[in-house]
Design a protein around this motif. Structure first.
Motif, PDB file in Angstrom:
ATOM      1  N   LEU A   1      -2.387   0.085  -6.738  1.00  9.95           N
ATOM      2  CA  LEU A   1      -2.772   0.929  -5.604  1.00  9.95           C
ATOM      3  C   LEU A   1      -4.262   1.252  -5.619  1.00  9.95           C
ATOM      4  O   LEU A   1      -4.806   1.746  -4.622  1.00  9.95           O
ATOM      5  CB  LEU A   1      -1.958   2.225  -5.610  1.00  9.95           C
TER       6      LEU A   1
ATOM      7  N   ASP B   1       0.849  -1.193   0.000  1.00  8.33           N
ATOM      8  CA  ASP B   1       0.000   0.000   0.000  1.00  8.33           C
ATOM      9  C   ASP B   1       0.884   1.243   0.000  1.00  8.33           C
ATOM     10  O   ASP B   1       2.099   1.175   0.193  1.00  8.33           O
ATOM     11  CB  ASP B   1      -0.975  -0.015   1.174  1.00  8.33           C
ATOM     12  N   TRP B   2       0.268   2.405  -0.192  1.00  6.82           N
ATOM     13  CA  TRP B   2       1.040   3.627  -0.318  1.00  6.82           C
ATOM     14  C   TRP B   2       1.788   4.006   0.958  1.00  6.82           C
ATOM     15  O   TRP B   2       2.975   4.371   0.892  1.00  6.82           O
ATOM     16  CB  TRP B   2       0.143   4.770  -0.791  1.00  6.82           C
TER      17      TRP B   2
ATOM     18  N   TYR C   1      -4.027   6.462  -2.782  1.00  2.00           N
ATOM     19  CA  TYR C   1      -2.766   7.138  -2.528  1.00  2.00           C
ATOM     20  C   TYR C   1      -3.019   8.636  -2.485  1.00  2.00           C
ATOM     21  O   TYR C   1      -4.060   9.133  -2.924  1.00  2.00           O
ATOM     22  CB  TYR C   1      -1.741   6.814  -3.618  1.00  2.00           C
TER      23      TYR C   1
ATOM     24  N   VAL D   1       1.152   6.075 -12.059  1.00  4.76           N
ATOM     25  CA  VAL D   1       1.043   5.491 -10.718  1.00  4.76           C
ATOM     26  C   VAL D   1       0.596   4.034 -10.836  1.00  4.76           C
ATOM     27  O   VAL D   1      -0.270   3.688 -11.651  1.00  4.76           O
ATOM     28  CB  VAL D   1       0.053   6.292  -9.851  1.00  4.76           C
TER      29      VAL D   1
ATOM     30  N   VAL E   1       6.700   4.089  -7.151  1.00  5.41           N
ATOM     31  CA  VAL E   1       5.512   4.797  -7.635  1.00  5.41           C
ATOM     32  C   VAL E   1       4.821   4.023  -8.743  1.00  5.41           C
ATOM     33  O   VAL E   1       3.595   3.872  -8.741  1.00  5.41           O
ATOM     34  CB  VAL E   1       5.895   6.205  -8.135  1.00  5.41           C
TER      35      VAL E   1
ATOM     36  N   VAL F   1       2.726  11.554  -3.872  1.00  5.63           N
ATOM     37  CA  VAL F   1       3.280  10.952  -5.086  1.00  5.63           C
ATOM     38  C   VAL F   1       4.139  11.977  -5.825  1.00  5.63           C
ATOM     39  O   VAL F   1       5.259  11.691  -6.262  1.00  5.63           O
ATOM     40  CB  VAL F   1       2.160  10.430  -6.002  1.00  5.63           C
TER      41      VAL F   1
ATOM     42  N   ARG G   1       4.930   2.026   1.068  1.00  5.36           N
ATOM     43  CA  ARG G   1       5.910   2.475   0.075  1.00  5.36           C
ATOM     44  C   ARG G   1       6.633   3.726   0.558  1.00  5.36           C
ATOM     45  O   ARG G   1       7.842   3.885   0.316  1.00  5.36           O
ATOM     46  CB  ARG G   1       5.216   2.728  -1.270  1.00  5.36           C
ATOM     47  N   LYS G   2       5.929   4.609   1.234  1.00  3.16           N
ATOM     48  CA  LYS G   2       6.577   5.802   1.781  1.00  3.16           C
ATOM     49  C   LYS G   2       7.606   5.409   2.843  1.00  3.16           C
ATOM     50  O   LYS G   2       8.706   5.963   2.886  1.00  3.16           O
ATOM     51  CB  LYS G   2       5.530   6.730   2.395  1.00  3.16           C
TER      52      LYS G   2
END
Length: 627
Positions: free
Chosen positions: A541, A379-380, A545, A537, A479, A550, A383-384
């Motif tokens: 996702l 999930d976003w 997001y 993107v 991304v 992004v 990823r961060k």
């Protein structure tokens, strides 16, 4: 309609491509070989077609960036031999014995003029032995026993003047044996229908190959003397071991690369049997992946601790011992929560093994692209966290280690995830210790195409800024969910023209694969200018997001992938930008440079009338770096 000047320009580009662009022949040959042999999903996993060099491939040994040894024995291959093997002109040793390979030996094997040993024993090869093998003038060992070859032995094998041992037993060969082959020191023609043996003047096996079994007194005396000597040696070693036992309890070390010692501090020394049991005798079903010099196996210790065991292959070969020493040095210097830690090791006379904690969620690349049906994609928010954790790990390598460390292969495949999806940077097989007084280090270009900085490709010099470039590409992987060189999602009609304008970049480098990487970067820059970043993107996702986040991550990625290494940020700056500090100022500075460059381009465009679409050329020039 193209102007005459543009037409001339394109003709020059095509001439440049024709004259200088050539793919890495060795990589292509090995990748074709992998496909022809029908390697399973867990085998030869790092034999990618997009590699800059094949020297990091598993079971491949190089000398001065040329493949000289290929060992693929007893791996269960059931395919056939690719004719592309003939392109490995520097190959000296080829071992494929103990598989289930079918089909003929391609006549292209005769192109392997540097070959000194060819071992294809114990397979299911058929047909005739090709006469082209007689062109292998340097061949010393030829092993083709236990196959299904038929027909006559080609007379061309008599040309092999340096042949020391020849094994053709247990086939279906028939007819005359070339007279010169009986002069080879060791030969075996048994199990065929050839003119040798009881009813012929020549035996089917040489005396030195074990046909003579007459007892000799000297041999018996030698054996007895050897046994007595061995008993004395064992006793002496026991006394020496007993005297040093206490010292070994205080420190743990292993000798590699000559007399050089690597200290392991308080790391646990595992017994070979312990790791053998933990990995189910190093079963193929437990293979987690393959690195440059070995496989990584999942294991479970007696106390139910899950581990990953890296088993080095050919550690005594050129590069193998160096890889072991390199990885140990890197990990002993670098201890950080976002770097993969070493928990133990095992060394024997024939083995080098490193033991790491098992990363339950495997690699970022796996979670982005190779998840099984039903498994959730990253999930976003995760990823961060991966982006920030990886940046912190690299910051530690570059700015807090002394000497500092350059990883040289930063990519999603080499960032691992623990049970909490916390990211750690792993695989230090290509890493380099750097003197803090030097800016860069000249070295052979290694790494994965799509992640290699342009200055590293063109000059062979690496620095911490080459890691920054690879990290920027990894952010784009996070991304988009795609590999760096995969531009299959560039779906607009002008993409064909974009690629056409970028092909000339190939003239700057030794491989055409670099075009895909720069095409991808140019496309991202174009979408950022047009505020259409949503187009790239990751669809996995499902629009869950934050578009502002992004955009922030992509801006950091573009700053990290600038052509000039001096303009790229340090990893400490990257960490701060990801935390929300300093990105706006750095981005505005970069934008001012871009505006100036674009205005200069428009002035040139008006002078030469290169057409509307030539704005891509400006991006391409910027990405190609100084010339």
């Amino acid at each position: 309609m193209f102007s005459e000047l543009e037409l001339v320009f394109k003709v020059l580009i095509l001439a440049c491509l024709h004259a200088s662009v050539s793919p890495d022949v060795q990589v292509d040959a090995l990748y074709a070989m992998k496909n022809a042999l029908k390697a399973s999903a867990g085998q030869l996993m790092n034999w990618y077609p997009n590699q800059m060099s094949p020297c990091s491939f598993t079971n491949v040994v190089c000398d001065d960036n040329n493949v000289v040894q290929l060992s693929l024995s007893s791996m269960g291959f059931s395919g056939f031999l690719s004719p592309k093997i003939g392109d490995l002109k520097t190959l000296r040793t080829l071992s494929l014995e103990g598989n289930y390979i079918i089909g003929n030996i391609p006549k292209e094997f005769g192109n392997l003029t540097s070959l000194t040993m060819l071992n294809l024993e114990n397979n299911r090869l058929s047909g005739e032995i090709p006469s082209s093998l007689g062109d292998l003038k340097n061949l010393q060992f030829l092993f083709l026993s236990q196959n299904n070859f038929k027909g006559a032995i080609p007379g061309s094998l008599s040309n092999l003047r340096y042949l020391i041992e020849l094994r053709l037993g247990s086939n279906g060969l028939s007819g005359q044996i070339p007279e010169h082959l009986f002069q080879v020191s060791k030969y075996n023609f048994t199990g065929n229908y050839l003119n040798c043996g009881t009813n012929f003047p020549q035996p089917c096996v040489s005396d030195s190959d074990g046909s003579s079994h007459k007892p000799r007194i000297a041999t018996i005396v030698g054996v007895i003397g050897g046994v007595l000597g061995l008993l004395l040696l064992v006793g002496l070693l026991f006394l020496v071991w007993k005297g040093r036992r206490k010292r070994y309890k205080r420190e743990a070390f292993v000798d590699v690369a000559g007399d050089e010692r690597i200290e392991f501090g308080q790391l646990k020394r595992f017994a070979w049997r312990e790791l053998q049991i933990a990995t189910d005798d190093f079963s193929e079903k437990n293979v987690l992946g393959q690195g440059g010099f070995g496989k990584v196996y999942k294991g479970v210790l007696a106390d139910n601790t899950k581990i990953a065991v890296k088993r080095l292959i050919d550690y005594e070969s050129p590069g193998g011992g160096k890889a072991f020493q390199c990885e140990v040095e890197m990990i002993s210097v670098a201890v950080h929560r976002n770097l993969l830690r070493l928990i133990g090791f095992c060394t024997t006379q024939t083995e080098r093994l490193l033991v790491y904690p098992f990363m339950q969620n495997l690699s970022v690349a796996y979670r982005l692209r190779e998840i099984k049906p039903g498994e959730p994609a990253l999930d976003w928010p995760t990823r961060k966290r991966v982006a920030l954790s990886t940046a912190r790990g690299l910051e530690y390598l570059h700015e807090h280690c002394n000497p500092k460390i350059i990883h040289r292969d930063v990519k999603a495949d080499n960032v691992l995830l623990d049970e909490d999806f916390e990211a750690v940077v792993g695989d230090f097989g290509l890493a380099k210790l750097v003197d803090v007084r030097k800016i860069n280090v000249t070295t052979q270009v290694r790494g994965t195409m799509g992640h290699i900085a342009p200055e590293y490709l063109s000059t062979g010099k690496s620095s911490e800024k080459t890691d920054v470039f690879g990290y920027g590409i990894m952010l784009l992987e996070l991304v988009t969910g795609q590999r760096a060189i995969d531009f299959s999602r560039l779906e607009e009609e002008d993409d064909v023209l974009l690629l056409d304008h970028l092909l000339w970049l190939s003239c700057l480098f030794a491989t055409y694969r670099v075009v895909n990487q720069f095409t991808f970067l140019v496309k991202v820059k174009k979408l950022e200018r047009e505020t259409r970043l949503y187009a790239i993107v990751d669809q996995n996702l499902n629009e869950h997001y934050n578009m502002i986040e992004v955009e922030m991550m992509i801006r950091v990625a573009l700053l990290c992938t600038q052509a000039s290494p001096e303009k790229r940020p340090m990893m400490s700056e990257v960490v701060r930008m990801l935390e929300g500090e300093g990105l706006a100022e750095r981005w505005e500075e970069w934008q001012n440079v871009e505006v100036t460059r674009r205005q200069e381009h428009e002035r040139l465009q008006g002078r030469f009338n290169w057409g509307e679409d030539s704005t891509y050329n400006q991006d391409a020039v910027e990405l190609s770096g100084g010339r």
